[in-house]
Design an enzyme around this catalytic site. Structure first.
Site, PDB file in Angstrom:
ATOM      1  N   HIS A 129      -9.817  -0.809  50.907  1.00  0.00           N
ATOM      2  CA  HIS A 129      -8.645  -1.670  50.970  1.00  0.00           C
ATOM      3  C   HIS A 129      -7.396  -0.853  51.292  1.00  0.00           C
ATOM      4  O   HIS A 129      -7.406   0.381  51.307  1.00  0.00           O
ATOM      5  CB  HIS A 129      -8.455  -2.492  49.682  1.00  0.00           C
ATOM      6  CG  HIS A 129      -7.931  -1.721  48.505  1.00  0.00           C
ATOM      7  ND1 HIS A 129      -7.455  -2.325  47.377  1.00  0.00           N
ATOM      8  CD2 HIS A 129      -7.812  -0.387  48.285  1.00  0.00           C
ATOM      9  CE1 HIS A 129      -7.064  -1.419  46.520  1.00  0.00           C
ATOM     10  NE2 HIS A 129      -7.265  -0.234  47.026  1.00  0.00           N
ATOM     11  N   CYS A 174      -2.391   4.186  47.904  1.00  0.00           N
ATOM     12  CA  CYS A 174      -3.064   2.918  48.222  1.00  0.00           C
ATOM     13  C   CYS A 174      -2.445   2.232  49.433  1.00  0.00           C
ATOM     14  O   CYS A 174      -2.999   1.262  49.955  1.00  0.00           O
ATOM     15  CB  CYS A 174      -3.067   1.988  47.015  1.00  0.00           C
ATOM     16  SG  CYS A 174      -4.351   2.411  45.823  1.00  0.00           S
ATOM     17  N   HIS A 204      -8.737   3.173  52.126  1.00  0.00           N
ATOM     18  CA  HIS A 204      -9.472   4.083  51.240  1.00  0.00           C
ATOM     19  C   HIS A 204     -10.410   3.221  50.413  1.00  0.00           C
ATOM     20  O   HIS A 204     -10.237   2.004  50.330  1.00  0.00           O
ATOM     21  CB  HIS A 204      -8.498   4.859  50.337  1.00  0.00           C
ATOM     22  CG  HIS A 204      -7.742   3.948  49.425  1.00  0.00           C
ATOM     23  ND1 HIS A 204      -6.617   3.288  49.823  1.00  0.00           N
ATOM     24  CD2 HIS A 204      -7.998   3.546  48.159  1.00  0.00           C
ATOM     25  CE1 HIS A 204      -6.191   2.527  48.825  1.00  0.00           C
ATOM     26  NE2 HIS A 204      -7.004   2.648  47.805  1.00  0.00           N
ATOM     27  N   HIS A 261     -12.985   2.211  46.961  1.00  0.00           N
ATOM     28  CA  HIS A 261     -13.183   2.239  45.511  1.00  0.00           C
ATOM     29  C   HIS A 261     -14.616   1.826  45.200  1.00  0.00           C
ATOM     30  O   HIS A 261     -15.215   1.044  45.928  1.00  0.00           O
ATOM     31  CB  HIS A 261     -12.246   1.258  44.798  1.00  0.00           C
ATOM     32  CG  HIS A 261     -10.815   1.663  44.825  1.00  0.00           C
ATOM     33  ND1 HIS A 261     -10.297   2.650  44.018  1.00  0.00           N
ATOM     34  CD2 HIS A 261      -9.772   1.208  45.558  1.00  0.00           C
ATOM     35  CE1 HIS A 261      -8.993   2.775  44.248  1.00  0.00           C
ATOM     36  NE2 HIS A 261      -8.658   1.912  45.190  1.00  0.00           N
ATOM     37  N   ASP A 303     -19.422  -6.093  49.306  1.00  0.00           N
ATOM     38  CA  ASP A 303     -19.979  -4.736  49.293  1.00  0.00           C
ATOM     39  C   ASP A 303     -19.942  -4.102  50.680  1.00  0.00           C
ATOM     40  O   ASP A 303     -20.364  -4.710  51.668  1.00  0.00           O
ATOM     41  CB  ASP A 303     -21.413  -4.764  48.768  1.00  0.00           C
ATOM     42  CG  ASP A 303     -21.945  -3.366  48.486  1.00  0.00           C
ATOM     43  OD1 ASP A 303     -21.162  -2.509  48.010  1.00  0.00           O
ATOM     44  OD2 ASP A 303     -23.137  -3.130  48.726  1.00  0.00           O
ATOM     45  N   HIS A 304     -19.417  -2.867  50.739  1.00  0.00           N
ATOM     46  CA  HIS A 304     -19.276  -2.122  51.996  1.00  0.00           C
ATOM     47  C   HIS A 304     -18.412  -2.841  53.015  1.00  0.00           C
ATOM     48  O   HIS A 304     -18.615  -2.702  54.223  1.00  0.00           O
ATOM     49  CB  HIS A 304     -20.645  -1.750  52.583  1.00  0.00           C
ATOM     50  CG  HIS A 304     -21.307  -0.655  51.813  1.00  0.00           C
ATOM     51  ND1 HIS A 304     -21.900  -0.866  50.579  1.00  0.00           N
ATOM     52  CD2 HIS A 304     -21.438   0.667  52.071  1.00  0.00           C
ATOM     53  CE1 HIS A 304     -22.374   0.271  50.132  1.00  0.00           C
ATOM     54  NE2 HIS A 304     -22.101   1.231  51.012  1.00  0.00           N
ATOM     55  N   GLU A 327     -11.409  -0.908  38.837  1.00  0.00           N
ATOM     56  CA  GLU A 327     -11.148  -0.304  40.144  1.00  0.00           C
ATOM     57  C   GLU A 327     -11.427   1.201  40.081  1.00  0.00           C
ATOM     58  O   GLU A 327     -11.857   1.812  41.060  1.00  0.00           O
ATOM     59  CB  GLU A 327      -9.710  -0.563  40.581  1.00  0.00           C
ATOM     60  CG  GLU A 327      -9.461  -0.200  42.031  1.00  0.00           C
ATOM     61  CD  GLU A 327      -8.113  -0.691  42.520  1.00  0.00           C
ATOM     62  OE1 GLU A 327      -8.064  -1.660  43.284  1.00  0.00           O
ATOM     63  OE2 GLU A 327      -7.094  -0.102  42.089  1.00  0.00           O
TER      64      GLU A 327
END
Ligand code: NI
Length: 136
Positions: free
Chosen positions: A15, A34, A40, A42, A80-81, A125
């Site tokens: 994100h 961020c 980047h 998480h 996811d991903h 997170e």
């Protein structure tokens, strides 16, 4: 007598936190790393909690197989991903903070879980930073 059942899940996602109405400098000040334009990632840890009466015939509050499947289909397969900003519709206009992600997850699952059951979401997170949302 009410009991809470909990199911843990996990997704990796990228994100960027950013307010398009602000200058790059202000975004960098407020969101720090961020706000990195190149995104980047998480490792998000999700706990879905469902609270309600124990069903007298099954002894369950909610069948965990059903809850697992719901989380797989509604959350993990969609998040996811993924790049949350670019690939998840809700975050095209909403900053993908842990707070907002928890609300989006709650809204998705609320539609699929018996209305007699209370739902709350805990989203990590990082191992030390986590948020909770229960629809209030
Ligand atoms: Ni971040």
């Amino acid at each position: 007598m009410k009991v809470t059942v909990n199911r843990k899940a996990h997704f990796n996602a990228a994100h960027r936190l950013y307010n398009a109405d602000w200058t790059d400098a202000r975004n960098a000040t407020v969101f720090g790393k961020c706000a990195n334009p190149n995104y980047h990632g998480h490792n998000y840890e999700l706990i879905v909690s469902v609270k309600g009466e124990i069903h007298p015939e099954t002894g369950f509050v909610m069948d965990m197989k059903v809850l697992k499947e719901l989380i797989d289909v509604e959350i993990e397969e969609k998040f996811d991903h993924k790049n949350l900003n670019e690939e998840v519709e809700a975050f095209k206009t909403l900053n993908p903070t842990a707070e907002n992600i928890s609300v989006v997850i709650w809204n998705k699952l609320r539609l699929k879980i018996d209305e007699n059951l209370e739902l709350s979401i805990t989203l990590y997170e990082t191992p030390r930073n986590f948020v909770t949302y229960c629809g209030e």
